[in-house]
Design an enzyme around this catalytic site. Structure first.
Site, PDB file in Angstrom:
ATOM      1  CG  ASP A   1     -19.999  19.803  74.974  1.00 10.79           C
ATOM      2  OD1 ASP A   1     -20.380  18.670  74.662  1.00 10.79           O
ATOM      3  OD2 ASP A   1     -20.589  20.841  74.625  1.00 10.79           O
ATOM      4  CD  GLU A   2     -23.662  15.699  76.065  1.00 11.05           C
ATOM      5  OE1 GLU A   2     -24.536  15.396  76.891  1.00 11.05           O
ATOM      6  OE2 GLU A   2     -23.918  16.061  74.902  1.00 11.05           O
TER       7      GLU A   2
END
Length: 374
Positions: A119-120
């Site tokens: 998610d990053e």
């Protein structure tokens, strides 16, 4: 310029780095797919009643976080903090597929992408595909694309190195955008609580407090020798980071395992003609990328998402390697005709070629499809 111990200090401020951090990623996907969940505290974990109190929280939505629930907490503790919370076991494979969609948006702007987790990611946009000079504008465009195409939100940090960009994305969540310019970096770091410094874990914070270090300003007062003595390599790094120095480059994956293109449609596709047109365009774009990368592949993957956000992928492995757009399209069309119907309304189509090899020589493949004689 030299440090206290005679090591060179060079602050490279010419790069333009963006750190994107998806907001409560897994929980947000579940809320997107079932909007009723937005009304309740949501915990991504199996319910402790179903596991005998075992298990940990993967993530939680922002309502649940107000009760003190956070990732890596035991599911039992989360239940005790908020008995009314909804627990969902989650679907990692599905979340990975959505992560790939986010990454596809990143790749519209730059190929210098370092995926830090599901998610990053860090993006170096110093030179970018859109020739946009402003990294701030690119960050805003990425946030816009993610929201309007995937119905998810993210926070962004923009600065001249990865360390500061990461701090920026965490500074105003959710949906935040924080910019740290070179002339603002040292002031920003001085005011920052020490526990907010990326890289300083929970076990290190008490030791910092024992040294009288509670903010970046306090940390800056500690000598380089003492930091190295107390924390080893991390001390060497912290001496530089608190001065805004961190020259670690964005490291993209060097081996590309697949090349693909996908498109999300604001207006759903309902006809075979629309699907055929889109599959051909996607296949031609994939072929262009294969040509640029001098690659060819023998596995074609078709991805389809309907109006209810149900996502299905189908693949076909071929005996020969493909790189021409029309060949890729014919396989993608066959996969669609065999497995899907356009009439249900389609939100997304994607075509990917994997099983990549160097296209340094020409294969002489057998025909994929027999041509009927006239």
């Amino acid at each position: 310029m030299l440090s206290e111990l005679g090591f060179p200090l060079h602050n490279d401020t010419h790069r333009k780095i963006i750190h994107i951090d998806m907001d409560a990623f897994f929980a947000s996907i579940e809320e997107r797919d079932d909007p009723k969940l937005k009304e309740f505290p949501l915990v991504i974990a199996r319910h402790p009643k179903d596991t005998g109190g075992k298990g940990v929280v993967t993530t939680a939505n922002y309502q649940a976080r107000q009760f003190g629930i956070h990732s890596a907490m035991s599911a039992q503790k989360a239940y005790e903090l908020c008995p009314k919370a909804i627990f969902k076991p989650g679907n990692l494979h599905y979340y990975q597929e959505v992560s790939k969609e986010v990454q596809e948006i990143f790749s519209r702007y730059t190929d210098v992408i370092q995926q830090a987790s599901i998610d990053e990611a860090y993006l170096d946009v110093t030179e970018n595909k859109k020739n946009i000079k402003s990294a701030i504008k690119i960050a805003k465009l990425i946030q816009y694309d993610i929201y309007h195409e995937l119905h998810l939100t993210c926070s962004a940090g923009v600065s001249y190195n990865k360390f500061l960009a990461k701090l920026g994305s965490d500074f105003q969540k959710p949906k935040g955008l924080t910019v740290i310019m070179p002339e603002e970096a040292e002031k920003f770091l001085e005011d920052l609580p020490i526990e907010k410094f990326h890289g300083i874990g929970k076990k290190t914070v008490p030791k910092m407090h024992e040294l009288g270090v509670f903010t970046g300003k306090d940390l800056r007062k500690i000598s380089e020798w003492q930091l190295i003595s107390e924390f080893g390599k991390m001390g060497y790094s912290l001496y530089r980071k608190v001065r805004g120095i961190h020259d670690d480059p964005v490291n993209p994956e060097r081996i590309r395992k697949s090349l693909g293109r996908e498109r999300t449609y604001g207006k759903l596709l309902y006809t075979e003609e629309e699907v055929t047109k889109e599959l051909r365009q996607l296949s031609l774009k994939v072929a262009e990328n294969l040509s640029l990368k001098q690659k060819q592949g023998n596995i074609i993957v078709l991805k389809v998402r309907d109006g209810e956000y149900n996502t299905v992928t189908k693949r076909k492995t071929l005996p020969d390697y493909l790189k021409k757009g029309e060949d890729i399209f014919m396989v993608a069309q066959e996969l669609f005709d065999t497995n899907f119907e356009a009439s249900v309304g389609l939100r997304l189509l994607g075509v990917t070629v994997t099983g990549l090899e160097e296209a340094s020589f020409e294969n002489i493949p057998l025909p994929l499809f027999e041509k009927k004689s006239l």
